[in-house]
Design an enzyme around this catalytic site. Structure first.
Site, mmCIF file in Angstrom:
data_model
loop_
_atom_site.group_PDB
_atom_site.id
_atom_site.type_symbol
_atom_site.label_atom_id
_atom_site.label_comp_id
_atom_site.label_asym_id
_atom_site.label_seq_id
_atom_site.Cartn_x
_atom_site.Cartn_y
_atom_site.Cartn_z
ATOM 1 N N CYS A 2 0.823 -1.205 0.000
ATOM 2 C CA CYS A 2 0.000 0.000 0.000
ATOM 3 C C CYS A 2 0.863 1.263 0.000
ATOM 4 O O CYS A 2 2.025 1.241 0.353
ATOM 5 C CB CYS A 2 -0.888 0.009 1.244
ATOM 6 S SG CYS A 2 -1.875 -1.472 1.392
ATOM 7 N N TRP A 75 -3.049 -2.372 -1.699
ATOM 8 C CA TRP A 75 -2.694 -3.661 -2.321
ATOM 9 C C TRP A 75 -3.294 -4.707 -1.397
ATOM 10 O O TRP A 75 -2.803 -4.899 -0.270
ATOM 11 C CB TRP A 75 -1.176 -3.782 -2.416
ATOM 12 C CG TRP A 75 -0.708 -4.967 -3.196
ATOM 13 C CD1 TRP A 75 -1.023 -5.291 -4.496
ATOM 14 C CD2 TRP A 75 0.172 -5.999 -2.754
ATOM 15 N NE1 TRP A 75 -0.401 -6.462 -4.867
ATOM 16 C CE2 TRP A 75 0.348 -6.905 -3.823
ATOM 17 C CE3 TRP A 75 0.834 -6.247 -1.575
ATOM 18 C CZ2 TRP A 75 1.151 -8.027 -3.729
ATOM 19 C CZ3 TRP A 75 1.652 -7.369 -1.484
ATOM 20 C CH2 TRP A 75 1.787 -8.242 -2.544
ATOM 21 N N GLY A 102 0.219 -2.277 6.009
ATOM 22 C CA GLY A 102 0.714 -3.324 6.913
ATOM 23 C C GLY A 102 -0.400 -4.321 7.198
ATOM 24 O O GLY A 102 -1.382 -4.400 6.469
ATOM 25 N N GLU A 481 17.805 -15.593 -12.464
ATOM 26 C CA GLU A 481 17.376 -14.191 -12.536
ATOM 27 C C GLU A 481 16.727 -13.901 -13.878
ATOM 28 O O GLU A 481 15.687 -13.250 -13.952
ATOM 29 C CB GLU A 481 18.559 -13.259 -12.289
ATOM 30 C CG GLU A 481 18.241 -11.782 -12.448
ATOM 31 C CD GLU A 481 17.104 -11.287 -11.547
ATOM 32 O OE1 GLU A 481 16.690 -12.028 -10.619
ATOM 33 O OE2 GLU A 481 16.596 -10.200 -11.788
ATOM 34 N N LYS A 485 12.880 -12.524 -14.323
ATOM 35 C CA LYS A 485 12.587 -11.298 -15.088
ATOM 36 C C LYS A 485 11.527 -11.577 -16.142
ATOM 37 O O LYS A 485 10.564 -10.849 -16.303
ATOM 38 C CB LYS A 485 13.865 -10.769 -15.772
ATOM 39 C CG LYS A 485 14.820 -10.060 -14.881
ATOM 40 C CD LYS A 485 14.456 -8.619 -14.579
ATOM 41 C CE LYS A 485 13.818 -8.360 -13.256
ATOM 42 N NZ LYS A 485 14.227 -9.014 -12.072
ATOM 43 N N GLU A 488 7.987 -12.465 -14.541
ATOM 44 C CA GLU A 488 7.232 -11.457 -13.779
ATOM 45 C C GLU A 488 6.707 -10.333 -14.664
ATOM 46 O O GLU A 488 5.727 -9.695 -14.305
ATOM 47 C CB GLU A 488 8.069 -10.904 -12.623
ATOM 48 C CG GLU A 488 9.280 -10.100 -12.993
ATOM 49 C CD GLU A 488 9.986 -9.552 -11.748
ATOM 50 O OE1 GLU A 488 9.313 -9.217 -10.764
ATOM 51 O OE2 GLU A 488 11.213 -9.469 -11.774
ATOM 52 N N LYS A 603 6.126 -3.602 -5.742
ATOM 53 C CA LYS A 603 7.560 -3.299 -5.771
ATOM 54 C C LYS A 603 8.235 -3.768 -4.499
ATOM 55 O O LYS A 603 9.354 -4.211 -4.515
ATOM 56 C CB LYS A 603 7.779 -1.795 -5.955
ATOM 57 C CG LYS A 603 9.251 -1.370 -6.001
ATOM 58 C CD LYS A 603 10.003 -2.068 -7.114
ATOM 59 C CE LYS A 603 11.471 -1.749 -7.136
ATOM 60 N NZ LYS A 603 12.209 -2.597 -8.110
#
Ligand code: AGP
Length: 608
Positions: A2, A75, A102, A481, A485, A488, A603
């Site tokens: 959030c 979120w 939270g 990795e 990438k 996602e 993020k």
């Protein structure tokens, strides 16, 4: 995760709240809302969907009058995305409004306690208990009420609270969720992250856990839980506003890919002085470093993949056993730590809940914690015994690129630094390593110059249903990795396999036309990778290989070859990963995906 914004000042609050929330969209959200006091009542407007839906609903903020307000992008964690579950939440009389980032872990108990007292709930959220609990304890003094209420809450929270009866101020508090205070002549702000206040001020307070802030137009006071005033230092933000904007690129992700040479240079250069590696921020003594018996690296996602590379390099250079663990696993598996165990936490945001919990567990078990973090003053940074900052600047795209690359750079520096202190490398070898590290930014620039070629290959393969990544040793860590990438941001199913594992089951997945990306940059393992490429080719795979320029024979085996310059194996991860980042980016663009804000992702994952 959030996003919270609050404002009290001379200007109309609603447009400022919307602007601040737009700078936090990168955190990932599914609904948004604002609450503004208009002199008589608190007006709340909130709805599911993108921020634009809310902005259109309130005419860009012009339909909400008043200079005191709070805003939120949600979120969802408890309760599906919906208008009624959106924040702000209010008490029944509408005299208090709350925004929260939270998880209130004891909300079910509190909800039944309040329901038994006659409170009626409208939403399915944990947050709504805060509004009713504040109402329950309210005695006219917001600060006292907040302190009493907070004593009942368990879990993580950054809160912004308005009270109709206290129309000149707001109260905010943080525990385990980030919150900063913006300070300016024209008004004061709270926000979950710095970009939200940057257009208005560069002066901020970085709130610590259990600090309560009272925000008024004419000033800000910070208290502890005993109502003692805390003197906070003003932290001056030196980011330029453009670095938090797209700067002319189509997406933040491609902008941040392009910024990698500079980000890596900014991260390495301050730590090279007179041909030596210096970590002025480290307080670990040389004796402590020489006596380290084991290193744990704990992280999530791409940061975990940096840890995988770090394992290979640290063990190779320092001969210290290194265990890399997903933070979400480490925190629950009762790890075996001792005072001579060093735990290295890697995190771009410094707010990842699992990684925070992991370092707390590590400290509880007596280990020292060193963190590698990109966000200055973040929770992980402040709770670690030592923090090494990556200087990547704000990373907005959900898919990390420049932060990942700067974390890699720190791993190279730290491994070399430890090896030198342990006497395992001499000045000559160190000088050679430093030369290699200085090569990274220009060589990364060279990798980026392949972007048109990569865009072409992406355009030919973006319809793949499955894409496999293969690698051995460090290349396996890079394959992980590259696969993440791709997954996602393009939503293509993809897996990374240790190439030696192919014959143990995975090769059954290879069929005619399967697209395989094979990393073959490690000299010692190159012949093995050639055989693995042959293996998948004979089963019909189409192979795009990444190899050093001198290994031309790979062209006999692979359909596509992307070369990286001949260089020391140590730095090949920093070069190969650039190609995979750009390839994934263009696959996602070709598919029309929301590259900077992929579905379901945030993020920074500040909840479990
Ligand atoms: C990486 O592209 C993802 N966004 C994700 O895996 C991320 O690396 C992970 O959530 C860890 O975040 P942190 O580095 O902020 O702790």
């Amino acid at each position: 995760m959030c996003g919270i914004v609050g404002y009290v000042g001379k200007e109309s609050a609603a447009p400022i709240l919307l602007d601040g929330l737009s700078k936090l969209e990168y955190r990932g959200y599914d609904s948004a809302g604002v609450a503004v006091f208009d002199g008589d009542r608190i007006n709340v407007e909130k709805c599911k969907g993108r921020l634009k839906v809310l902005s259109d609903k309130i005419d860009g903020g012009n339909s909400l009058k008043g200079n005191l307000g709070i805003g939120h992008t949600r979120w969802a964690t408890h309760g599906a995305p919906s208008d009624v579950n959106s924040h702000p939440h209010t008490n029944e009389k509408g005299t208090f409004a709350v925004v929260h980032n939270g998880i209130i872990e004891n909300y079910i108990k509190l909800r039944s306690y309040l329901t038994d007292m006659g409170y009626n709930f409208k939403s399915d959220t944990d947050t709504e208990v805060v509004a009713h609990l504040f109402d329950h304890y309210f005695n006219g003094d917001m600060l006292e009420t907040a302190i009493k209420m907070l004593g009942k809450l368990e879990g993580s929270y950054a809160l912004g609270i308005l009270s109709k009866d206290n129309p000149d101020r707001m109260i905010a508090v943080r525990k385990d969720s980030p919150l900063i205070v913006g300070l300016s002549e024209d008004g004061n702000f709270i926000a979950s992250d710095i970009p939200a206040v940057l257009p208005y001020t560069r002066d901020v307070y970085l709130l610590e856990d259990n600090e309560i802030v009272e925000l008024r137009q004419d000033g800000v006071t910070v208290y502890d839980m005993d109502k003692r005033i805390i003197k906070k230092d003003v932290f001056k933000i030196n980011w330029d506003i453009s670095s938090a904007e797209k700067g002319g690129y189509e997406h933040f992700m491609i902008k941040e890919i392009m910024e990698q040479p500079k980000a890596i240079k900014d991260t390495i250069s301050p730590r090279i002085k007179d041909d030596k590696i210096v970590f002025e921020e480290l307080t670990l003594s040389k004796e402590y470093i020489r006596d380290i018996k084991k290193i744990f690296i704990v992280a999530c996602g791409s940061a975990y993949h940096v840890g995988m590379v770090g394992k290979y390099i640290l063990e190779d250079m320092t001969r210290i056993p290194v265990e890399v663990d997903l933070a979400s696993e480490f925190r629950y598996r009762n790890p075996i730590l001792s005072p001579d165990t060093l735990v290295i936490a890697i995190s771009q945001s410094g707010e990842t809940a699992d990684t925070i919990a992991a370092i707390r567990e590590a400290k509880r078990l007596g280990a020292k914690v060193l963190s590698i973090v990109n966000v200055v003053g973040s929770t992980i940074a402040r709770e670690s015994d030592n923090v090494i900052y990556t200087w990547a600047g704000p990373e907005i795209a959900v898919a990390t690129t420049k932060a990942y690359s700067t974390q890699l750079a720190i791993m190279y520096l730290l491994s070399s630094h430890f090896a030198y202190i342990k006497g395992l490398i001499d000045d000559c070898k160190l000088s050679e390593i430093i030369k290699n590290l200085d090569l990274i930014p220009p060589l990364v620039e060279k990798m980026i110059s392949n972007k048109d070629k990569l865009q072409y290959y992406a355009s030919k393969n973006f319809n793949s249903k499955n894409i496999f990544f293969l690698g051995r040793g460090i290349d396996y860590a890079i394959a992980l990795e590259g696969s993440l990438k791709l997954k996602e941001i393009s939503y293509i199913n993809s897996e990374a396999y240790a190439a030696g594992e192919l014959k143990h089951g995975t090769i059954s997945l290879i069929e005619d036309g399967t697209f395989v990306i094979a990393l073959a940059t490690q000299d010692r393992l190159f012949p093995k990778m050639l055989s693995n490429i042959k293996e998948v080719k004979t089963r019909g795979a189409k192979v795009m290989a990444i190899a050093k320029e001198s290994n031309k024979e790979i062209e006999q085996e692979a359909d596509i070859v992307l070369y990286i310059p001949d260089c020391d194996d140590l730095i090949t991860p920093s070069l190969a990963v650039i190609l995979l980042q750009i390839f994934s980016y263009y696959v996602a663009v070709s598919k029309g995906c929301d590259v900077d804000k992929p579905r379901n992702l945030a993020k920074s994952v500040t909840v479990e």
